[in-house]
Each structure stands twice: as structure tokens, then as C-alpha cells.
Design an enzyme around this catalytic site. Structure first.
Site, PDB file in Angstrom:
ATOM      1  N   HIS A  37      41.913  47.228  27.833  1.00 39.88           N
ATOM      2  CA  HIS A  37      41.872  46.870  29.257  1.00 39.88           C
ATOM      3  C   HIS A  37      42.425  47.993  30.122  1.00 39.88           C
ATOM      4  O   HIS A  37      41.903  48.288  31.188  1.00 39.88           O
ATOM      5  CB  HIS A  37      42.642  45.574  29.499  1.00 39.88           C
ATOM      6  CG  HIS A  37      41.804  44.354  29.260  1.00 39.88           C
ATOM      7  ND1 HIS A  37      41.501  43.907  27.992  1.00 39.88           N
ATOM      8  CD2 HIS A  37      41.164  43.519  30.119  1.00 39.88           C
ATOM      9  CE1 HIS A  37      40.723  42.836  28.095  1.00 39.88           C
ATOM     10  NE2 HIS A  37      40.509  42.586  29.366  1.00 39.88           N
ATOM     11  N   LYS A 102      44.614  32.836  24.826  1.00 34.20           N
ATOM     12  CA  LYS A 102      45.536  31.705  24.748  1.00 34.20           C
ATOM     13  C   LYS A 102      46.576  31.825  25.853  1.00 34.20           C
ATOM     14  O   LYS A 102      46.998  32.924  26.203  1.00 34.20           O
ATOM     15  CB  LYS A 102      46.209  31.641  23.373  1.00 34.20           C
ATOM     16  CG  LYS A 102      47.173  32.789  23.084  1.00 34.20           C
ATOM     17  CD  LYS A 102      47.885  32.566  21.770  1.00 34.20           C
ATOM     18  CE  LYS A 102      48.728  33.761  21.341  1.00 34.20           C
ATOM     19  NZ  LYS A 102      50.124  33.655  21.717  1.00 34.20           N
TER      20      LYS A 102
HETATM   21  S1  SF4 Z   1      50.664  32.092  15.859  1.00 33.53           S
HETATM   22 FE1  SF4 Z   1      52.439  33.367  16.293  1.00 33.53          FE
HETATM   23  S2  SF4 Z   1      51.954  35.347  15.485  1.00 33.53           S
HETATM   24 FE2  SF4 Z   1      50.052  34.227  15.705  1.00 33.53          FE
HETATM   25  S3  SF4 Z   1      49.239  34.718  17.734  1.00 33.53           S
HETATM   26 FE3  SF4 Z   1      50.483  32.886  17.951  1.00 33.53          FE
HETATM   27  S4  SF4 Z   1      52.517  33.646  18.515  1.00 33.53           S
HETATM   28 FE4  SF4 Z   1      51.386  35.377  17.662  1.00 33.53          FE
END
Ligand code: SF4
Lengths: 185, 279
Positions: A37, A102
Site C-alpha cells: 500500500h 479483519k
Molecule cells: S489469529 Fe493472531 S496471529 Fe493470526 S492474524 Fe489474528 S492476531 Fe494475528
């Protein structure tokens, strides 16, 4: 029942999506995270062409593990989208229509999604093995020197996603927790 | 005096990371299943069942649970009667990490902080050593992803803020983190000590079996109460709303200074990976 959608996305179709819809995404998407990015936006600022045409495309915020021999890709879950908030509005204005990642987005990104009729999908963070199983092929198309952070073209099949932010002001990261909040200390 | 060849340390570190990155512990799996039974939100249940399926798939295919195979955190408790032979102990640990990340096809996520130049083999590891009585060596490998690490916080409270201030600091840390640390989370807490020691305790508490209460009954009560307050926040799996925001709260404490009350919160995602062995 999840809706089935296909990337590159059609704007009319995106308009019908609402925060809280489950979808299965198939088609071609592009990975890009922090370093990619930064480079894309530096190119934009310098008035130089980008290595890919973002119009109607979907960017997946992800930096996969190396593939094991015989596999198209290694574990490949989403990374935290908030770190891309500084760059996302400029890319949305260029025609980028979908983002997958996310976590919550900034007010500026929510507004860019509304302005451009886009959509932000949540993939399940930490479900790297499950998501890798939906990836049928992967190839690096830009910034190869960035390793895991390079831009990859992925062909995915039935990638399970939830519409988190839609173009009509719906935001599951706000509405979802509000519905289950009991008290605050 | 017992002699231990550093080659054994290298092999142990290698095996622990190979297993930690790909096989979630039964402790975590158990709590995810329990969460699936009690979770009220349909999105929450969907996410939890995806995570359980993901963890099964990762173990079966021996691939990483999560693509963020983290920074390689190593805790070592070294018996004072041990004499390491056959080379440099620190190099042996780094070699073990290097080998695991290469052979396991794990992601190389480590780089220089300012120039951002990747070392390409996930070294250096973050190593914490402690000398203890005895002639054995206990090693814990705990790969740590940064989606959750980034949401950690240090609160230097004043003594007048007391236990209520401590509770607020912990719950507020989880609230501010929202969906970013991949909830359901495990919340590691260190209370007391100094700034750096508080965070060390918070990190170390995460190597405990997930959901196992503290041996100190006062802390165990506090852990229970905080778990309830955190799950009342409504954040839910992946921050999409729900009743399973945290799987467990782990607290350690240490005496502190008359002028202070440090509280460190180290956030751990559901990929709560830690494997231990004793040499
Ligand atoms: S599960 Fe834990 S290590 Fe995996 S993306 Fe999410 S925060 Fe990061």
C-alpha cells in the site's frame, strides 16, 4: 444461505449487499498489505502508473505463508485492516470496489466506501488454513521483492466472508457488538 | 553438574516451533468448543465453528494455524547445575527457530524496525531466560502474532486508583482492541513490579494452560470476574458482536513500589500457541 458473488465485482451487485450478509466469493482478487500500500500510494503521489488496474477489483489484506511443495499457497488469513486506512480512500477513489480484511475501519474509509459504492468484507482472522483451502492459484504480479507483502493475484473459490461495512451506512463492527453489550465497568 | 549439548537445545526449539505453529493445544480447542455451545450470536457461532475447523485442518495438513506465525518468543528456565557444551547457546536457539520457519514453510515476519528490512528467516527470536534450582532445562516456544500484540497496553496507574482502576484498565484495553486482535482472545495481565517486569508477567501468563485459574485464590477470583466483564462488552468472535470475546484471563502479580501500580495487558488471539518441553 450465503450469497454467491464473483470478483471482479459488479457495482449493481455490490449495491444489494448489506452489513451482516454472508457471502461466498469466487473469482480473482489481489493481496496487498502494509508495504504494498505504501508503494502504491507513493506511485500515485508521484503521478506514475500503478502495476495493476484497480477498477472494480477487490484487495485482500493478507501476507501468506510460503506454499508447501504442490500447494498453490500457504496459510492465508486476513491481517488487521486498520493499518491500511491511511491509504484505502485514495485507492477507493481510483475504482477499487472491495476490500477484505479483519477489524474496524476509520471514518474516512467508511465514507470512501459510501462515496464510491464499495464494500468491506470481514474474513475470519486466524483461519489461515481454512482460507488457503479456498485459494486455487496464486501468482506474484508486483513488488516481488516484498516477499510475503508482494501483490499476488489469487483465484479463489467459495471464500467465506461477511459483509462488515456496506455502501449504505451499515457497519457490523458497530451494530454487532452493540446488540450484545451488557454493561460497562 | 549436568552437561547438555546445545545441539539438543536447537533440536528442541525446532520441534517446539514446528508443533506450536501447526497444532493448537487441546486447552484452546476445548475453550473454543465451549464458546460455540454458549455463544448467542449467529455470526459468533459461525466464526467459532470456522476456527475449530481451521485448527483441525491445520493439524491434519501440518500447515500453520494462522499465516502470522509471529515473532518467535522463547521462555527458558535453566537449572543452575546445567553446563551447556558444544557451542553458543544463543546461536543454538536462533538456529532452531531458523530451521523451523524454513522447513515448516512458516512466514518470515521479522524485520529491522526503522529500515523495515526483512531478515528472511524470522530471527532474531525474543528469548527470556531465568536461572532456577536443579539440573534440567524447561523450554517454552510461543510464536506471537502482531494483530494481537499491537493491541497490548501498559498502564502506570497511581496507587489511589486501586483494584477498581486495575479492573478498568484491563477491560478498557480489550474494549479499545475491538475486533483487531482476532477475538476470542486470551488476556494476559501483569500487575505490579516495574514497567518492563509487568509486561514480562503479562506475556508469561499466556504460557499457562489456557483457562487454568491462577494458583493464588485472590487472582483466580479476579480472573473470573474480569472474564465476565470482558464478555459483557459484546465484542464477540472477530468483533462482529457476541458473548465470547475472551476465552480466559490470566493474571500474575509481583510486589511493586510505594508510588506505583503498573498494569500490563498483553493481548493474545485465539491462535494461543505455546508448546513446552523439558531437557
Ligand atoms: S489469529 Fe493472531 S496471529 Fe493470526 S492474524 Fe489474528 S492476531 Fe494475528
Amino acid at each position: 444461505m450465503p450469497k454467491t458473488i464473483h470478483a471482479p465485482l459488479r457495482r449493481e451487485e455490490i449495491g444489494t449487499l448489506r452489513a451482516g450478509d454472508s457471502v461466498l466469493l469466487s473469482g480473482t482478487i489481489y493481496t496487498g498489505r502494509d508495504a504494498a500500500h505504501k508503494r502504491l500510494c507513493a506511485l500515485l503521489e508521484a503521478g506514475k502508473p500503478l502495476p495493476l488496474d484497480l477498477r472494480d477489483q477487490v484487495i485482500y489484506y493478507a501476507g501468506p505463508c510460503p506454499a508447501k511443495p504442490g500447494d498453490p499457497i500457504g496459510s492465508c488469513g486476513p491481517t488487521t485492516s486498520g493499518r491500511m486506512d491511511a491509504y484505502a480512500p485514495a485507492l477507493c477513489d481510483l475504482g477499487l470496489i472491495g476490500m477484505i480484511g479483519k477489524g474496524q475501519r476509520s471514518a474516512a474509509v467508511v465514507e470512501a466506501i459510501r462515496r464510491n459504492g464499495g464494500v468491506y468484507f470481514a474474513a475470519t482472522g486466524g483461519a489461515g488454513a481454512l482460507i488457503a483451502a479456498c485459494v486455487k492459484s496464486a501468482k506474484v504480479i508486483a513488488f516481488e521483492d516484498l516477499g510475503t507483502e508482494a501483490v499476488r493475484e489469487l483465484v479463489v473459490e467459495n471464500l467465506p466472508l461477511i459483509v462488515a461495512i456496506d455502501a449504505h451506512g451499515g457497519n457490523l463492527y458497530e451494530e454487532g457488538p452493540a446488540a450484545y453489550r451488557k454493561s460497562t465497568l | 553438574m549436568r552437561e547438555i549439548d546445545v545441539k539438543t537445545v536447537r533440536e528442541t526449539v525446532f520441534e517446539l516451533f514446528m508443533s506450536a505453529c501447526c497444532e493448537i493445544g487441546r486447552d484452546v480447542l476445548e475453550l473454543l468448543r465451549k464458546g460455540l455451545e454458549t455463544e448467542k450470536s449467529p455470526f459468533g457461532r459461525e466464526v467459532l465453528s470456522q476456527l475449530i475447523e481451521n485448527d483441525r485442518l491445520a493439524a491434519a495438513r501440518h500447515m500453520p494455524i494462522c499465516q502470522d506465525t509471529g515473532m518467535a518468543v522463547v521462555f527458558m528456565e535453566i537449572g543452575q547445575d546445567v553446563h551447556f557444551v558444544g557451542g553458543d547457546l544463543n546461536e543454538a536457539i536462533e538456529d532452531g527457530v531458523r530451521q523451523a520457519y524454513r522447513e515448516g514453510c512458516f512466514r518470515a515476519s521479522v524485520l529491522s524496525p526503522l529500515e523495515r528490512v526483512n531478515t528472511k528467516d524470522n530471527t532474531p527470536a525474543i528469548v527470556h531466560m531465568k536461572i532456577v534450582p536443579g539440573d534440567s532445562v524447561a523450554i517454552t516456544a510461543a510464536p506471537k502474532g502482531f494483530g494481537s500484540e499491537n493491541m497490548s497496553r501498559l498502564w502506570m496507574l497511581t496507587p489511589s486508583q486501586g483494584i477498581e482502576g486495575v479492573k478498568q484498565a484491563i477491560v478498557e484495553t480489550v474494549r479499545l482492541a475491538g475486533g483487531n486482535p482476532c477475538p476470542p482472545v486470551v488476556v494476559g495481565v501483569g500487575i505490579g513490579g516495574t514497567a518492563e517486569y509487568a509486561m514480562m508477567m503479562a506475556k508469561h501468563s499466556l504460557t499457562r494452560e489456557c483457562g487454568m485459574p491462577s494458583e493464588d485464590p485472590v487472582l483466580a477470583d479476579l480472573e473470573r470476574e474480569l472474564l465476565e466483564s470482558i464478555n459483557a462488552l459484546g465484542i464477540g468472535p472477530q468483533g462482529l458482536g457476541g458473548t465470547t470475546t475472551a476465552l480466559a484471563v490470566h493474571i500474575e502479580q509481583m510486589h511493586t513500589h510505594i508510588a506505583g501500580l503498573p498494569v500490563a495487558v498483553n493481548m493474545q488471539c485465539h491462535a494461543a500457541r505455546h508448546k513446552s518441553a523439558v531437557i
